[in-house]
Structures are given as structure tokens and as C-alpha cells.
Design a protein around this motif. Structure first.
Motif, PDB file in Angstrom:
ATOM      1  N   MET A  34       0.830  -1.208   0.000  1.00 47.85           N
ATOM      2  CA  MET A  34       0.000   0.000   0.000  1.00 47.85           C
ATOM      3  C   MET A  34       0.867   1.261   0.000  1.00 47.85           C
ATOM      4  O   MET A  34       0.558   2.239  -0.690  1.00 47.85           O
ATOM      5  CB  MET A  34      -0.926   0.008   1.224  1.00 47.85           C
ATOM      6  CG  MET A  34      -2.129  -0.890   1.104  1.00 47.85           C
ATOM      7  SD  MET A  34      -3.207  -0.460  -0.275  1.00 47.85           S
ATOM      8  CE  MET A  34      -3.839   1.102   0.265  1.00 47.85           C
ATOM      9  N   LYS A  35       1.963   1.243   0.768  1.00 46.62           N
ATOM     10  CA  LYS A  35       2.863   2.403   0.806  1.00 46.62           C
ATOM     11  C   LYS A  35       3.478   2.654  -0.565  1.00 46.62           C
ATOM     12  O   LYS A  35       3.566   3.791  -1.035  1.00 46.62           O
ATOM     13  CB  LYS A  35       3.970   2.192   1.843  1.00 46.62           C
ATOM     14  CG  LYS A  35       3.530   2.437   3.259  1.00 46.62           C
ATOM     15  CD  LYS A  35       4.689   2.242   4.220  1.00 46.62           C
ATOM     16  CE  LYS A  35       4.249   2.447   5.659  1.00 46.62           C
ATOM     17  NZ  LYS A  35       5.333   2.191   6.620  1.00 46.62           N
ATOM     18  N   GLU A  36       3.914   1.567  -1.226  1.00 48.50           N
ATOM     19  CA  GLU A  36       4.510   1.709  -2.561  1.00 48.50           C
ATOM     20  C   GLU A  36       3.484   2.251  -3.560  1.00 48.50           C
ATOM     21  O   GLU A  36       3.799   3.142  -4.359  1.00 48.50           O
ATOM     22  CB  GLU A  36       5.034   0.346  -3.036  1.00 48.50           C
ATOM     23  CG  GLU A  36       6.279  -0.124  -2.303  1.00 48.50           C
ATOM     24  CD  GLU A  36       6.639  -1.572  -2.636  1.00 48.50           C
ATOM     25  OE1 GLU A  36       5.963  -2.169  -3.508  1.00 48.50           O
ATOM     26  OE2 GLU A  36       7.585  -2.090  -2.029  1.00 48.50           O
ATOM     27  N   TYR A  37       2.276   1.734  -3.498  1.00 45.95           N
ATOM     28  CA  TYR A  37       1.217   2.199  -4.414  1.00 45.95           C
ATOM     29  C   TYR A  37       0.902   3.671  -4.173  1.00 45.95           C
ATOM     30  O   TYR A  37       0.765   4.460  -5.106  1.00 45.95           O
ATOM     31  CB  TYR A  37      -0.032   1.336  -4.204  1.00 45.95           C
ATOM     32  CG  TYR A  37      -1.200   1.739  -5.059  1.00 45.95           C
ATOM     33  CD1 TYR A  37      -1.156   1.619  -6.441  1.00 45.95           C
ATOM     34  CD2 TYR A  37      -2.351   2.248  -4.473  1.00 45.95           C
ATOM     35  CE1 TYR A  37      -2.224   1.990  -7.228  1.00 45.95           C
ATOM     36  CE2 TYR A  37      -3.433   2.619  -5.252  1.00 45.95           C
ATOM     37  CZ  TYR A  37      -3.369   2.493  -6.630  1.00 45.95           C
ATOM     38  OH  TYR A  37      -4.428   2.864  -7.393  1.00 45.95           O
ATOM     39  N   ARG A  38       0.835   4.062  -2.890  1.00 45.20           N
ATOM     40  CA  ARG A  38       0.547   5.452  -2.541  1.00 45.20           C
ATOM     41  C   ARG A  38       1.664   6.374  -3.053  1.00 45.20           C
ATOM     42  O   ARG A  38       1.413   7.461  -3.571  1.00 45.20           O
ATOM     43  CB  ARG A  38       0.427   5.553  -1.024  1.00 45.20           C
ATOM     44  CG  ARG A  38      -0.009   6.879  -0.498  1.00 45.20           C
ATOM     45  CD  ARG A  38      -1.458   7.112  -0.794  1.00 45.20           C
ATOM     46  NE  ARG A  38      -1.589   8.296  -1.600  1.00 45.20           N
ATOM     47  CZ  ARG A  38      -2.715   8.731  -2.120  1.00 45.20           C
ATOM     48  NH1 ARG A  38      -3.812   8.060  -1.945  1.00 45.20           N
ATOM     49  NH2 ARG A  38      -2.764   9.808  -2.828  1.00 45.20           N
ATOM     50  N   ALA A  39       2.914   5.911  -2.902  1.00 47.62           N
ATOM     51  CA  ALA A  39       4.055   6.709  -3.362  1.00 47.62           C
ATOM     52  C   ALA A  39       3.998   6.879  -4.885  1.00 47.62           C
ATOM     53  O   ALA A  39       4.270   7.971  -5.412  1.00 47.62           O
ATOM     54  CB  ALA A  39       5.360   6.052  -2.953  1.00 47.62           C
ATOM     55  N   GLN A  40       3.639   5.811  -5.588  1.00 46.32           N
ATOM     56  CA  GLN A  40       3.531   5.888  -7.043  1.00 46.32           C
ATOM     57  C   GLN A  40       2.442   6.886  -7.461  1.00 46.32           C
ATOM     58  O   GLN A  40       2.665   7.725  -8.351  1.00 46.32           O
ATOM     59  CB  GLN A  40       3.185   4.495  -7.587  1.00 46.32           C
ATOM     60  CG  GLN A  40       3.095   4.423  -9.091  1.00 46.32           C
ATOM     61  CD  GLN A  40       2.635   3.048  -9.554  1.00 46.32           C
ATOM     62  OE1 GLN A  40       2.534   2.121  -8.771  1.00 46.32           O
ATOM     63  NE2 GLN A  40       2.362   2.939 -10.831  1.00 46.32           N
TER      64      GLN A  40
END
Length: 199
Positions: free
Chosen positions: A82-88
Motif C-alpha cells: 500500500m505504501k509503494e502504491y501510494r508513493a507511485q
């Protein structure tokens, strides 16, 4: 002796008298006999308990800890994704905002605006034409309606005046002829009736 034991003794005595025996036999009273479980049965039962799928308390606690660790790892992995998706998503948004409105393709934007303006003008001209044609047709309808009304009023007025004239003519011509034939035709004025009675 308790109540149950006295009752059982009475039942045994009854059964013995019915069977004709001396009452030395044991009667089936529904209670479990202790001799039923032999030492062999107990040994088999213990062996079965040792080979069953039951686990010790320590084994149970160890399994619970392992399951908790797996669950934590799954949650951590999900949180990381979720953190990676949010950062993207944030990076994409920032790049779009950095470009701003000033960097739009001006030719395409101007072309789209001109087309919209043309459409707007066309719609307005259609609306004006439609409105003017509606108002013209309404005006023509009003004029026709007024002329018809005037024509009807005129014919009514002419009819009434003709009727009055014909009544006047008929009344003047009939008054001269009716004076002699008052009794023969129609109603007679009251004064002339009394005059004729006196004379």
C-alpha cells in the motif's frame, strides 16, 4: 437404606417371584458394572490416547506463536504494498501538477474552444429563429382571431338591426289593420276592452 436402593431391592424381589427363581440372579438395573472394563480394555484405551492427535500445551503455544508471526508478516507485506502504491500515485500527481495549465497543447486547446464557440452560436441562432417564427405565428393567429371576432360582431349587429326594422314595419302596418280586427286577432289592450264593453 436409601429410597433408590429400597426400590431396586423391591424390583429384584418382584422379578425373582415372576421368574420362579430364588432371587440369586443379578437383575439388569441400568447401572454400569465395574467389571465391564477389563484390564485389557484399559490398556487399549491408554495406547489409543497416546497415539491420538491430541497435542501438548507447549506444542499448542508454539503453533499459536507461529500463526501470529505469519499473520504479522502478511499484514506487513500488505502495508508495504500500500505504501509503494501510494508513493507511485503521489509521484504521478506531482508530475501532472508540475506541468500546470501553461504547458497544455495550445493549438488543440484553441481549436476546441473555437469549435465550442461555433456550436454555441449555432444554438443561439436556432433559438432566435425558432422564437421569432413562434412570435410571428402567434401574431398572425391573434390577427385572424380578432378579424373573425369583428366579423361575428358585425353580423350579429346587422341581424339585430334587421330584426328591429322588421318589427317596426310589422307593428306600424299591423296597427292600422288591427284596429278593425282587434277582437279577431290576438290580445287586446285592457282600456279598449273596457271601452268596447261600455259601448
Amino acid at each position: 437404606m436409601g429410597k433408590n436402593q429400597a426400590y431396586k431391592a423391591m424390583q429384584r424381589a418382584k422379578m425373582a417371584s415372576q421368574n420362579g427363581s430364588g432371587g440369586t440372579e443379578d437383575v439388569e438395573d441400568g447401572m454400569m458394572d465395574g467389571s465391564f472394563h477389563s484390564p485389557e480394555w484399559h490398556a487399549a484405551r491408554l495406547a489409543n490416547l497416546q497415539t491420538s492427535h491430541t497435542i501438548t500445551w507447549e506444542e499448542y503455544k508454539r503453533r499459536q506463536k507461529d500463526e501470529a508471526k505469519k499473520k504479522e508478516e502478511q499484514e506487513d507485506g500488505e502495508l508495504q504494498r500500500m505504501k509503494e502504491y501510494r508513493a507511485q500515485l503521489d509521484a504521478e500527481r506531482a508530475s501532472k501538477l508540475a506541468r500546470g495549465i501553461n504547458h497544455i497543447d495550445k493549438k488543440a486547446w484553441c481549436k476546441g474552444k473555437k469549435e465550442k464557440d461555433k456550436e454555441k452560436r449555432k444554438k443561439e441562432s436556432r433559438r432566435k429563429r425558432k422564437h421569432s417564427s413562434e412570435s410571428d405565428s402567434e401574431l398572425e393567429n391573434d390577427v385572424r382571431h380578432k378579424s373573425r371576432r369583428k366579423g361575428r360582431e358585425k353580423t350579429r349587429h346587422e341581424r339585430k338591426s334587421r330584426d328591429r326594422k322588421s318589427r317596426k314595419r310589422s307593428s306600424t302596418s299591423s296597427s292600422s289593420t288591427d284596429s278593425s280586427n282587434d277582437e279577431a286577432h290576438g290580445p287586446v289592450p285592457l282600456s279598449s276592452f273596457f271601452d268596447s264593453c261600455e259601448g
